[in-house]
Design an enzyme around this catalytic site. Structure first.
Site, PDB file in Angstrom:
ATOM      1  N   SER A  63       0.744  -1.307   0.094  1.00  0.00           N
ATOM      2  CA  SER A  63      -0.006   0.025  -0.054  1.00  0.00           C
ATOM      3  C   SER A  63       0.594   1.177   0.057  1.00  0.00           C
ATOM      4  O   SER A  63       1.272   1.772  -0.916  1.00  0.00           O
ATOM      5  CB  SER A  63      -0.995  -0.002   1.249  1.00  0.00           C
ATOM      6  OG  SER A  63      -1.949   0.727   1.141  1.00  0.00           O
ATOM      7  N   LYS A 106      -0.842  -4.549  -3.113  1.00  0.00           N
ATOM      8  CA  LYS A 106      -1.985  -4.080  -2.904  1.00  0.00           C
ATOM      9  C   LYS A 106      -2.212  -2.642  -3.143  1.00  0.00           C
ATOM     10  O   LYS A 106      -1.631  -1.638  -2.583  1.00  0.00           O
ATOM     11  CB  LYS A 106      -1.942  -4.305  -1.239  1.00  0.00           C
ATOM     12  CG  LYS A 106      -3.752  -4.183  -0.699  1.00  0.00           C
ATOM     13  CD  LYS A 106      -3.919  -2.630  -0.258  1.00  0.00           C
ATOM     14  CE  LYS A 106      -5.257  -2.830   0.207  1.00  0.00           C
ATOM     15  NZ  LYS A 106      -5.989  -1.562   0.632  1.00  0.00           N
ATOM     16  N   ASP A 116      10.035   5.531 -10.299  1.00  0.00           N
ATOM     17  CA  ASP A 116       9.537   6.374 -11.259  1.00  0.00           C
ATOM     18  C   ASP A 116      10.536   7.642 -11.539  1.00  0.00           C
ATOM     19  O   ASP A 116      10.711   7.975 -12.748  1.00  0.00           O
ATOM     20  CB  ASP A 116       8.120   6.717 -11.316  1.00  0.00           C
ATOM     21  CG  ASP A 116       7.427   5.459 -11.711  1.00  0.00           C
ATOM     22  OD1 ASP A 116       7.782   4.427 -12.058  1.00  0.00           O
ATOM     23  OD2 ASP A 116       6.287   5.572 -11.226  1.00  0.00           O
TER      24      ASP A 116
END
Length: 697
Positions: free
Chosen positions: A478, A503, A489
Site C-alpha cells: 500500500s 495491494k 519512477d
C-alpha cells in the site's frame, strides 16, 4: 487502520471444521444423503441479520469499485468460493454430494443476493454442522484407540485444492486417518510420548465437538458473507456488530495485549499484522502469517487448543493485563505450514508509539557511512494534526529529523527500510517522498466512475539528494508501494529486495444503520469494509496485483507463493491509466543499476554467507513446493530437522552468528550495494563527495 492502510487481510471463517453438504429435503425427494446425518438444530438468520444482508447487497452493487453483473456467473463464483473455504481440504464431503449441491444451489444464489437473502448460505452451513460433528466423533474415537504404524511409506496431500473429492466413504475415512496420523507425528516430534499425545488429541476433538454444538446464526452469516464479499475483491468484508467492536479495539491499539492483528483462515487463527511498537514486534518471535493453534496463560498454564475457535474467543484468551505473560503455540509461516509447532512466550503490554516511530542506524563500509532509516509504518496523529498540537506524531516529521541527524553524522548514502511496512497514511507516504524530490506528483487515484486525482509533493525543498536505496519485501504494501514506486519512477534511487505485496486498492468503512431507528430496537447492523478506489503510479501502471519490482533482487525467506495480492483469486487485475506529467531527476541511471546488479551477483558467488543463504533458501523453497508430506517417521523427522536447522540459522537470531537473521543478511547486502554505488558516483564526480545533505531550513 485508516482507509489507506492496506487491508492485507484474507478474511477467513469464524469457525473451523468447515465442510459442505446437502440434505435429502433440500435437494429433492429422491435424493438420499450419502453419509449418516447427525442431528443438528438448524440455524436461522435473525431479523437483524436479514436486514444487514439487504444493506450489504445495496452497498456492494452501488459503491464497490468493481461493477459486477449479478447473474448465474456471480452465483457460481460465490458458491464455489463458499465451497472452497468451507471444505478447502476436500476432506468432508463426497464427489456426488458436491455435484448435487452445485446443481441445486449453483444458480440460485444471485437471485437471493438481489433480495439480500442468505437462505442458501444457511442451508449449506447447517449441513456442514452435521458433517463436521460426524468427523469430530470419528477423529476422537480413532485417537482413543488407534495404534499407528509410522514405518509405512504413506504420505498426505497438504494442498488438495486440485485433488478430487473422495469418491466414497472408504476414501473419506482413509483421508481422515491420514490427517490424524499427521497431527500425531507433529506432536510426537515436538511434544512428547504417545500417551500424552493420545490424551491431548482426545481432549482437542472433544472440545471441537463442543464448539460445533455451540454454533450461532452469526457463525453461519459470517462464513457466507465472506464468500459473498470476497467474490467482489479480497479486501471487502462484512463485520457483525460484535465483530466490529473487536476490530475497533484492535485499530485503537490501546488495549493491553501482544500487539498483533489476527484473522481466521479455515480452522486457524492467523497473524495478519505484527503491530509496530507492540510486544510481539519487540520480541521478534511472532511473524506475519504464523498460525496460532494454542494459547496458554503464564509460564506454566495449560495450553488450550484453539483450532476452530471463533476469532473473538481466541482474542479474549490472548488479551490480558500489562505485565502478565501468554504462551502461543504456533506453526511458523516460514515453514510453509509444515513441521512441528513451537511455543513463544510474550509479555503483554500496550503498543509503544515511540517504538512504532521511524528510527535510524549507521552501517560502515570501506570508510563510508551508510545511514539506515527504518519505517515500520506510515503513521500520523490525525487528531493532533487537526488541533495543531506541538510535536504530534508524524512519519514526515520524524524522517526529516533523522535526515538532519544523519547529515550531521556525515553519511555517504541512505537506505530507507520498508520491509514489513504494511502501509498507513497516504498523506505521509506522499510527504515522505517529497523529502527526496524537488516537487511533483507522487501517486494517482482512480475511482469506480473513472475520475482521477493526482496527489503531489508541493514543497520544493529537498532534505536529502544523495544516493538512496529503498529496501522492500513481500510484506511491503500500500503506502510503502506508493513511496517505492515514486522513487523508482523519478529515477531517484535503487529499489532492493523482492517484489512487494501488490495491494493497490483503497478501502472505506461503511456503517450499516437502519434509516428509521424508531422501528427497531437494534439500529446497528454492522460495518462493511468496501473497496472504492485504486492506486496508480505516476508513470501510469497500477501497483495493484503486480506490486513494485526491485531493481536488484535479494529474496527473503518469506513464502512468496502464498503471500501477496496475486495469491487471491478475486483480486482486482493490474491495469494502466495515462501517465501524469513529471520530471525524472535521474539520480541513478539504468547503466549504474546494471553495474550494481552485476557486482552483487558476483559477490553472492564469492562470499560464503551469501552462498549459504542461497543454498538454504533453495532447500526451503523445495520443501514448500512439495504438495505432500511423508507419514513415515524417519522421512518426516529428516525433513523437519532440515527446517529446524534453517530456522535456527536464519530466523531465530543465533547470537553466535555475525548475521543473526535473514533480516540482517538483506540489510548488510543492501549496504554493500550502496557502498558500490558510492564508489561509482565518486569515480564519475572527480573531487565531489557523494553526499549532498541540504539544510533543513
Amino acid at each position: 487502520m485508516d482507509y489507506h492502510t492496506p487491508a492485507i487481510i484474507k478474511k477467513g471463517l469464524i469457525v473451523v471444521f468447515v465442510s459442505l453438504g446437502c440434505t435429502a429435503s433440500a435437494i429433492g425427494k429422491n435424493t438420499t444423503p450419502l453419509l449418516p446425518a447427525v442431528a443438528v438444530v438448524p440455524l436461522k438468520p435473525t431479523e437483524t441479520q436479514q436486514a444487514a444482508g439487504k444493506y450489504v447487497t445495496q452497498y456492494l452493487l452501488k459503491n464497490h469499485y468493481r461493477k459486477v453483473p449479478v447473474n448465474d456467473s456471480l452465483s457460481q463464483q460465490i458458491f464455489q468460493r463458499y465451497l472452497e473455504h468451507l471444505d478447502g481440504s476436500k476432506s468432508y464431503f463426497l464427489a456426488g454430494e458436491v455435484s448435487s449441491l452445485k446443481k441445486f444451489y449453483g444458480n440460485r444464489i444471485d437471485d437471493e443476493f438481489l433480495q439480500g437473502k442468505t437462505t442458501s448460505g444457511f442451508a449449506v452451513y447447517n449441513q456442514f454442522l452435521r458433517r463436521a460433528k460426524e468427523k469430530m466423533r470419528f477423529m476422537k474415537a480413532t485417537a482413543d484407540t488407534v495404534r499407528f504404524d509410522f514405518t509405512r511409506p504413506e504420505s498426505l496431500d497438504l494442498d488438495r485444492k486440485n485433488d478430487p473429492w473422495p469418491a466414497d466413504r472408504k476414501q473419506l475415512q482413509a483421508l481422515w486417518k491420514k490427517e490424524l496420523k499427521y497431527q500425531w507425528l507433529n506432536m510426537k516430534y515436538s511434544e512428547g510420548n504417545d500417551k500424552s499425545i493420545r490424551t491431548e488429541l482426545s481432549k482437542t476433538f472433544a472440545n471441537r465437538l463442543k464448539l460445533l454444538n455451540q454454533q450461532k446464526p452469526d457463525d453461519a452469516l459470517q462464513a457466507y458473507m465472506y464468500a459473498v464479499t470476497t467474490s467482489f475483491d479480497p479486501h471487502t468484508s462484512y463485520f457483525s456488530p460484535d465483530e466490529f467492536e473487536n476490530f475497533q479495539i484492535d485499530l485503537s491499539r490501546s488495549l493491553e495485549g501482544i500487539g498483533a492483528r489476527l484473522q481466521m483462515e479455515s480452522e486457524y487463527t492467523v497473524v495478519n499484522e505484527v503491530i509496530p511498537g507492540g510486544p510481539a514486534f519487540r520480541s521478534n518471535l511472532l511473524k506475519k502469517s504464523d498460525r496460532i493453534i494454542g494459547v496458554g496463560q503464564g509460564a506454566a498454564g495449560e495450553i488450550i487448543d484453539v483450532r476452530g475457535w471463533r476469532i473473538n474467543d481466541v482474542v479474549k484468551l490472548i488479551r490480558g493485563k500489562k505485565g502478565t505473560s501468554v504462551r502461543l503455540k504456533i506453526y511458523p509461516a516460514s515453514q510453509g505450514g509444515r513441521g512441528p509447532a513451537k511455543i513463544v512466550r510474550l509479555l503483554r503490554d500496550k503498543v509503544d508509539l515511540q517504538e512504532q516511530a521511524a528510527r535510524k542506524s549507521i552501517i560502515e563500509r570501506d570508510k563510508h557511512k551508510i545511514g539506515v532509516i527504518t519505517i515500520p509504518s506510515f503513521y500520523l496523529d490525525f487528531e493532533g494534526q487537526k488541533l495543531n498540537v506541538n510535536n504530534y506524531n508524524s512519519t514526515t516529521r520524524d524522517v526529516s529529523r533523522i535526515l538532519g541527524e544523519l547529515g550531521t553524522a556525515g553519511v555517504d548514502a541512505v537506505i530507507v527500510d520498508l520491509r514489513d511496512n504494511g502501509g498507513g497514511s497516504l498523506e505521509e507516504a506522499v510527504n515522505v517522498t517529497g523529502l527526496f524530490i524537488p516537487t511533483g506528483p507522487v501517486v494517482q487515484i482512480s475511482n469506480s466512475s473513472g475520475g482521477k486525482m493526482v496527489l503531489r509533493d508541493e514543497d520544493r525543498r529537498v532534505l536529502y539528494n544523495g544516493p538512496i536505496a529503498v529496501l522492500v519485501n513481500r510484506y511491503s504494501a500500500s503506502a510503502s508501494e506508493i513511496f517505492a514506486a515514486a522513487i523508482q519512477d523519478y529515477g531517484r534511487g535503487v529499489i532492493i529486495g523482492e517484489r512487494t505485496f501488490g495491494k493497490g486498492t483503497v478501502q472505506s468503512l461503511v456503517k450499516l444503520n437502519r434509516p428509521f431507528s424508531f422501528l427497531s430496537k437494534q439500529t446497528e447492523l454492522g460495518q462493511l469494509k468496501l473497496t472504492v478506489a485504486k492506486f496508480y503510479r505516476i508513470s501510469g501502471g497500477s501497483t495493484q496485483h503486480k506490486g513494485v519490482s526491485p531493481d536488484i533482487s535479494i529474496p527473503s525467506l518469506i513464502d512468496t507463493a502464498t503471500i501477496g495480492e496475486d495469491t487471491y483469486t478475486s483480486s482486482l487485475p493490474w491495469s494502466t491509466i495515462s501517465k501524469t506529467f513529471y520530471r525524472p531527476v535521474s539520480a541513478i541511471s539504468q547503466n549504474e543499476i546494471g553495474r550494481l546488479r552485476q557486482s552483487y551477483q558476483t559477490g553472492v558467488i564469492k562470499e560464503r554467507t551469501s552462498r549459504e543463504y542461497v543454498r538454504d533458501l533453495g532447500i526451503l523453497n523445495r520443501i514448500r513446493k512439495r504438495k505432500t508430506v511423508s507419514l513415515s517417521e524417519a522421512a518426516f523427522k529428516a525433513e523437519n530437522e532440515e527446517l529446524k536447522r534453517i530456522e535456527k540459522r536464519w530466523m531465530n537470531e543465533d547470537d553466535s552468528l555475525k548475521e543473526k537473521s535473514y533480516y540482517d543478511f538483506m540489510l548488510n547486502r543492501s549496504a554493500d550495494i550502496m557502498n558500490d554505488l558510492i564508489g561509482i558516483k565518486k569515480s564519475g564526480q572527480a573531487g565531489s563527495p557523494a553526499r549532498r545533505m541540504l539544510s533543513l531550513n
